[in-house]
Design a protein around this motif. Structure first.
Motif, PDB file in Angstrom:
ATOM      1  N   UNK A  95       0.837  -1.208   0.000  1.00  0.00           N
ATOM      2  CA  UNK A  95       0.000   0.000   0.000  1.00  0.00           C
ATOM      3  C   UNK A  95       0.869   1.254   0.000  1.00  0.00           C
ATOM      4  N   UNK A  96       1.933   1.262   0.805  1.00  0.00           N
ATOM      5  CA  UNK A  96       2.831   2.414   0.843  1.00  0.00           C
ATOM      6  C   UNK A  96       3.452   2.646  -0.527  1.00  0.00           C
ATOM      7  N   UNK A  97       3.933   1.582  -1.163  1.00  0.00           N
ATOM      8  CA  UNK A  97       4.532   1.722  -2.495  1.00  0.00           C
ATOM      9  C   UNK A  97       3.525   2.293  -3.486  1.00  0.00           C
ATOM     10  N   UNK A  98       2.317   1.755  -3.483  1.00  0.00           N
ATOM     11  CA  UNK A  98       1.273   2.231  -4.398  1.00  0.00           C
ATOM     12  C   UNK A  98       0.957   3.704  -4.152  1.00  0.00           C
ATOM     13  N   UNK A  99       0.813   4.086  -2.899  1.00  0.00           N
ATOM     14  CA  UNK A  99       0.478   5.472  -2.572  1.00  0.00           C
ATOM     15  C   UNK A  99       1.603   6.434  -2.950  1.00  0.00           C
ATOM     16  N   UNK A 100       2.829   6.013  -2.744  1.00  0.00           N
ATOM     17  CA  UNK A 100       3.960   6.872  -3.078  1.00  0.00           C
ATOM     18  C   UNK A 100       4.173   6.975  -4.587  1.00  0.00           C
ATOM     19  N   UNK A 101       3.963   5.889  -5.296  1.00  0.00           N
ATOM     20  CA  UNK A 101       4.181   5.878  -6.744  1.00  0.00           C
ATOM     21  C   UNK A 101       3.025   6.519  -7.505  1.00  0.00           C
ATOM     22  N   UNK A 102       1.832   6.510  -6.866  1.00  0.00           N
ATOM     23  CA  UNK A 102       0.634   7.077  -7.502  1.00  0.00           C
ATOM     24  C   UNK A 102       0.398   6.457  -8.881  1.00  0.00           C
ATOM     25  N   UNK A 103       0.509   5.131  -8.931  1.00  0.00           N
ATOM     26  CA  UNK A 103       0.357   4.399 -10.191  1.00  0.00           C
ATOM     27  C   UNK A 103       0.023   2.948  -9.877  1.00  0.00           C
ATOM     28  N   UNK A 104      -0.539   2.217 -10.850  1.00  0.00           N
ATOM     29  CA  UNK A 104      -0.726   0.773 -10.655  1.00  0.00           C
ATOM     30  C   UNK A 104       0.616   0.085 -10.395  1.00  0.00           C
ATOM     31  N   UNK A 105       0.544  -1.075  -9.778  1.00  0.00           N
ATOM     32  CA  UNK A 105       1.748  -1.795  -9.358  1.00  0.00           C
ATOM     33  C   UNK A 105       1.676  -3.242  -9.834  1.00  0.00           C
ATOM     34  N   UNK A 120      -3.615 -12.451   2.271  1.00  0.00           N
ATOM     35  CA  UNK A 120      -3.004 -11.668   1.204  1.00  0.00           C
ATOM     36  C   UNK A 120      -3.676 -11.940  -0.134  1.00  0.00           C
ATOM     37  N   UNK A 121      -4.052 -13.193  -0.387  1.00  0.00           N
ATOM     38  CA  UNK A 121      -4.753 -13.511  -1.626  1.00  0.00           C
ATOM     39  C   UNK A 121      -6.054 -12.713  -1.732  1.00  0.00           C
ATOM     40  N   UNK A 122      -6.766 -12.586  -0.621  1.00  0.00           N
ATOM     41  CA  UNK A 122      -7.995 -11.798  -0.605  1.00  0.00           C
ATOM     42  C   UNK A 122      -7.690 -10.322  -0.848  1.00  0.00           C
ATOM     43  N   UNK A 123      -6.627  -9.821  -0.229  1.00  0.00           N
ATOM     44  CA  UNK A 123      -6.218  -8.434  -0.440  1.00  0.00           C
ATOM     45  C   UNK A 123      -5.895  -8.180  -1.916  1.00  0.00           C
ATOM     46  N   UNK A 124      -5.226  -9.124  -2.566  1.00  0.00           N
ATOM     47  CA  UNK A 124      -4.907  -8.975  -3.990  1.00  0.00           C
ATOM     48  C   UNK A 124      -6.189  -8.889  -4.824  1.00  0.00           C
ATOM     49  N   UNK A 125      -7.144  -9.762  -4.523  1.00  0.00           N
ATOM     50  CA  UNK A 125      -8.410  -9.768  -5.272  1.00  0.00           C
ATOM     51  C   UNK A 125      -9.177  -8.459  -5.081  1.00  0.00           C
ATOM     52  N   UNK A 126      -9.162  -7.955  -3.856  1.00  0.00           N
ATOM     53  CA  UNK A 126      -9.914  -6.732  -3.557  1.00  0.00           C
ATOM     54  C   UNK A 126      -9.295  -5.494  -4.204  1.00  0.00           C
ATOM     55  N   UNK A 127      -8.036  -5.598  -4.613  1.00  0.00           N
ATOM     56  CA  UNK A 127      -7.340  -4.428  -5.162  1.00  0.00           C
ATOM     57  C   UNK A 127      -6.783  -4.693  -6.560  1.00  0.00           C
ATOM     58  N   UNK A 128      -7.428  -5.596  -7.289  1.00  0.00           N
ATOM     59  CA  UNK A 128      -6.902  -5.985  -8.592  1.00  0.00           C
ATOM     60  C   UNK A 128      -6.987  -4.871  -9.635  1.00  0.00           C
ATOM     61  N   UNK A 129      -7.722  -3.787  -9.339  1.00  0.00           N
ATOM     62  CA  UNK A 129      -7.778  -2.690 -10.305  1.00  0.00           C
ATOM     63  C   UNK A 129      -6.430  -1.946 -10.381  1.00  0.00           C
ATOM     64  N   UNK A 130      -5.594  -2.049  -9.323  1.00  0.00           N
ATOM     65  CA  UNK A 130      -4.277  -1.402  -9.379  1.00  0.00           C
ATOM     66  C   UNK A 130      -3.117  -2.332  -9.027  1.00  0.00           C
TER      67      UNK A 130
END
Length: 200
Positions: A95-105, A120-130
């Motif tokens: 999350x920190x990397x994504x917020x700092x980069x301001x881009x998909x990861x 973590x697998x659930x977290x990946x699914x919930x955030x698959x848009x980025x």
């Protein structure tokens, strides 16, 4: 790694390589100058309990400055204390990397057990848009440029005798921050893997 690069390009994303390392109070061995026949000695604490662990991630995108993010975990050898990172720590690093980069990861890491937990697998699914996640092949550290970062840090710690874990933690943070301000070093770690970032 071809699929990861294609995914990153298609999503205009950063491709991020994560890995962990650790260091106890016994310093890594290094080389130094000394008079012939007089091997230098570095005194360290007798106890080898405790360890500073680091989870680090290097992030690359064609045309952008390469970045390094990290989290530290200190284990003092106390009863009931977590010895290493939990899945929440990895989630927070992503999350920190994504917020700092301001881009998909596009997140690339190994098959460490904690990387594969259901939470973590659930977290990946919930955030698959980025967020897109790829696993490296087993026993393939040569494909991960974050290994080069650890090599730079440990080279700087060679024959260094820390007074205690807090001292060691401060020194490791200082060395990691210096690398953060030198993107050419981060780029060099990618070059050593033989991987190339290209546009399109």
């Amino acid at each position: 790694m071809g699929d990861g690069k294609a995914t990153a390009a298609a999503q205009d994303a950063y491709i991020c390589f994560e890995d962990e390392a650790g260091q106890g109070l016994r310093p890594p061995k290094g080389h130094t100058w000394a008079p012939r026949g007089r091997t230098p000695q570095v005194r360290v604490r007798g106890s080898n309990r405790g360890r500073v662990s680091v989870a680090g991630v290097v992030c690359y995108k064609s045309g952008e400055r390469s970045r390094l993010f990290y989290r530290l975990h200190m284990y003092r050898g106390r009863k009931g204390e977590a010895k290493s990172f939990g899945w929440q720590d990895y989630r927070d690093l992503i999350v920190v990397a994504h917020n700092q980069l301001k881009a998909p990861v596009v997140w690339v890491w190994d098959n460490l057990n904690v990387h594969l937990v259901d939470e973590l697998a659930l977290f990946f699914m919930e955030n698959e848009e980025w967020l897109t996640v790829f696993q490296l092949p087993s026993y393939a550290p040569e494909l991960n440029p974050q290994e080069g970062i650890w090599s730079l840090v440990k080279r700087g710690l060679a024959d260094f005798a820390a007074a205690n874990l807090d001292h060691l933690s401060r020194i490791m943070k200082r060395k990691l921050k210096k690398i953060q301000y030198r993107p050419e070093l981060i780029d060099g770690c990618l070059t050593e893997t033989g991987l190339i970032m290209s546009a399109g």
